[in-house]
Design an enzyme around this catalytic site. Sequence first.
Site, short mmCIF file in Angstrom:
data_model
loop_
_atom_site.label_atom_id
_atom_site.label_comp_id
_atom_site.label_asym_id
_atom_site.label_seq_id
_atom_site.Cartn_x
_atom_site.Cartn_y
_atom_site.Cartn_z
N ILE A 140 -84.33 92.53 -15.94
CA ILE A 140 -83.67 93.27 -17.02
C ILE A 140 -84.60 93.17 -18.22
O ILE A 140 -84.53 92.24 -19.02
CB ILE A 140 -82.28 92.70 -17.33
CG1 ILE A 140 -81.41 92.79 -16.07
CG2 ILE A 140 -81.62 93.44 -18.49
CD1 ILE A 140 -80.06 92.13 -16.18
N HIS A 143 -83.54 93.34 -22.38
CA HIS A 143 -82.96 92.23 -23.13
C HIS A 143 -83.73 90.96 -22.76
O HIS A 143 -83.64 90.46 -21.64
CB HIS A 143 -81.48 92.06 -22.79
CG HIS A 143 -80.74 91.21 -23.77
ND1 HIS A 143 -79.58 91.65 -24.38
CD2 HIS A 143 -80.96 89.97 -24.24
CE1 HIS A 143 -79.13 90.70 -25.19
NE2 HIS A 143 -79.96 89.66 -25.11
N LEU A 144 -84.49 90.46 -23.71
CA LEU A 144 -85.32 89.29 -23.52
C LEU A 144 -84.47 88.11 -23.04
O LEU A 144 -83.35 87.90 -23.50
CB LEU A 144 -85.97 88.93 -24.86
CG LEU A 144 -86.93 87.76 -24.83
CD1 LEU A 144 -88.25 88.21 -24.23
CD2 LEU A 144 -87.12 87.22 -26.22
N HIS A 145 -85.02 87.34 -22.11
CA HIS A 145 -84.36 86.12 -21.65
C HIS A 145 -85.41 85.16 -21.11
O HIS A 145 -86.36 85.57 -20.47
CB HIS A 145 -83.29 86.41 -20.60
CG HIS A 145 -83.77 87.24 -19.44
ND1 HIS A 145 -83.97 88.61 -19.54
CD2 HIS A 145 -84.09 86.90 -18.18
CE1 HIS A 145 -84.39 89.07 -18.37
NE2 HIS A 145 -84.48 88.05 -17.53
N GLN A 146 -85.23 83.89 -21.43
CA GLN A 146 -86.15 82.85 -20.95
C GLN A 146 -85.50 82.11 -19.79
O GLN A 146 -84.35 81.71 -19.86
CB GLN A 146 -86.47 81.86 -22.06
CG GLN A 146 -87.29 80.68 -21.53
CD GLN A 146 -88.11 80.01 -22.57
OE1 GLN A 146 -89.03 80.61 -23.10
NE2 GLN A 146 -87.78 78.77 -22.88
#
Length: 190
Positions: A140, A143-146
Amino acid sequence: MTGQPAGGEPDTQYGVGEPDAFERLWTPHRIVYIKGENKPESDAEDDCPFCRIPQMDDAEGLIVRRGELAYAVLNLYPYNAGHLLICPFRHVADYTDLTDEETAEVALLTKQSMTAMRSITNPHGFNLGINQGNIAGAGIAAHLHQHVVPRWGGDSNFLPVIGRTKTIPQLLGETREMLAAAWVDANEEG
């Protein structure tokens, strides 16, 4: 179920293909991920699961911790037991578009998630990372996600290496409850 029945003859009746030396470990539950379950059809904020999750209660959304600008959530399709995602609340795609405050909170939640995980499952290490953009492997990208993935010695056995399968020994809801409780205990001072 394997590609060859007990008698050793290939089972072509069900279309399993040509026999070879490999046994098959079937994981039909993963097909929903492969087919794109929960993947947004657009990059729009109202189509984004990482924007919808914070609207749910913590148990339903698998949220482990909420900050002011970001939150920690269990990955619905984990690489390993306890695999967390640290997401800003704001719908932002690029790491360089985070504010300084968002960057700091993503970093803090990452540190706190590692502390909590160590207190309950004692992993030997972690993989931390952001897949920036579709070409880099972001499922995805809008939407940035770590990713915070706990690792244990020997967890790369034949299943993920050859079988391309992971065993997850605990239900996600149970893992969320343990991490949420440990998070408070392990991070009271910080």
